[in-house]
Design an enzyme around this catalytic site. Sequence first.
Site, PDB file in Angstrom:
ATOM      1  N   GLY A 148      20.907 -19.031  15.682  1.00  0.00           N
ATOM      2  CA  GLY A 148      19.614 -19.162  16.329  1.00  0.00           C
ATOM      3  C   GLY A 148      19.375 -18.088  17.359  1.00  0.00           C
ATOM      4  CB  THR A 149      19.563 -15.471  18.610  1.00  0.00           C
ATOM      5  OG1 THR A 149      20.147 -16.407  19.466  1.00  0.00           O
ATOM      6  CG2 THR A 149      19.308 -14.222  19.427  1.00  0.00           C
ATOM      7  CB  THR A 150      15.269 -12.407  17.105  1.00  0.00           C
ATOM      8  OG1 THR A 150      14.756 -13.454  16.317  1.00  0.00           O
ATOM      9  CG2 THR A 150      15.052 -11.078  16.417  1.00  0.00           C
TER      10      THR A 150
END
Lengths: 236, 269
Positions: free
Chosen positions: A15-17
Amino acid sequence: MDFSLGDLNAPHSMGTTIIGVTYNGGVVLGADSRTSTGMYVANRASDKITQLTDNVYLCRSGSAADSQIVSDYVRHFLHQHTIQLGQPSTVKVAANLVRLLSYNNKNMLQTGLIVGGWDKYEGGKIFGVPLGGTILDLPFTIGGSGSTYLYGFFDQEWKEGMTQDEAEKLVVKAVSLAIARDGASGGVVRTVTINEDGVVRKFYPGDTLPLWHEELEPKDSLLDILAASSPEPMVS
Amino acid sequence: MSNNGGGESSVRITIDGFSFKSVEMNVADSAVAMNNLLGSEGDSQRTLYPYVTGTSVVGIKYKDGILLAADMGGSYGSTLRYKTVERLKPVGKHSIIGASGEISDFQEIMRYLDELILVDNMWDDGNSFGPKEVHNYLTRVMYNRRNKFNPLWNSLVLGGVKNGQKYLGTVSMIGVHYEDNHVATGFGNHLARPILRDEWHENLSFEEGVKLLEKCMRVLLYRDRSAVNKLQIAKITEEGVTISPPYSLKTFWNFAAFENPTAGAVGSW
């Protein structure tokens, strides 16, 4: 949830960019600000770009705990290294310390990292350290679950030797595109630009980002829309 | 960013002594049950799984020495994530290594090899490790790691020339090793080696060798999902090592049968 528990060999989506790009004179690191536990957004304004030294920063993705502990250890070792060396550490050394921790604890850690910084020997540098502890010296790299939506974008838009402004705009556009499509990414876009003059942090709240497909201009209330289109209230 | 895959939130308690059984079990059968045990683990005695992987390496002997070919892809599961990974590297003066499998483990193997060569040089005795010695060293490393259930997840090709003797060998992640006139890893074994069995012969010229390898790499590009169209070819002769700059192969799609394959049977593929 549609996670396939059975496929052990598929890399875990994180979960993340996070993004790191080099430009003519330095690097720009970018990230979203969403930390989620399952479906709940635990922190909507996290700072995923962590300082390792004055001139080297780390983008963290994957397990929050794992990435934080790795960055704490690396910051500690780099601090000692800087004292012993008598001058700022190089980006390569920082990246290799990250690699050592990631590789030697690969069974336990679940974190993909991007190391970016500037030193006087090699200028702006970006190193990717994905799951497993591979180290890759790259002109740009992307990571986190949101990055899957950006491979095509970067294939098209990346070019060597951008200006600082072009690079920052590219990073902000990319993170905001990923946020639009990745449920695990969201919040604000943070960037950190590092060059020989130092470090500059920028903050782009959600309402300053461009709108993409099927996204509408945010309003305070329906009432304003109605008031704008006609002075009459709704009639049926 | 907190781990949100599949709702795992258990605390891992490590116990001394290893669960031999879980490693033996067929991954596909026991995947669901075993996921919690084999997931993010504290027990380093378990077999791991690869993350960033390279695909086939192909090697042949030719008139003046050895030719190795590998593409520059680093796959991340099904994503072709990295496209500039150098999977062919020189080892000392007399050998080249090509690696497939987990890239981080290959990077570690290169560190071991660099140290091996360094110590060899420090003897300063006029002798230097040839390909046979390096291959044997790699075999021991891979096999001993396998015995500890902690393999380096690679298949390696090791080629070289020393004192006019050509050598081409391979080592797998479990320590299986052998030498031959042509070797390959992964998909290369299934797609490239049949071509080589038919078309390889003693005393290939450099040009013939390169063309033969390119034929193999093209088939791999067509038929291996993890192949990328950017490759390098490495040559080693008595004179030394050369690794080509990255380049791409042309592909051919102009078969009549490709143009409209379902014309005769609508709905087929």
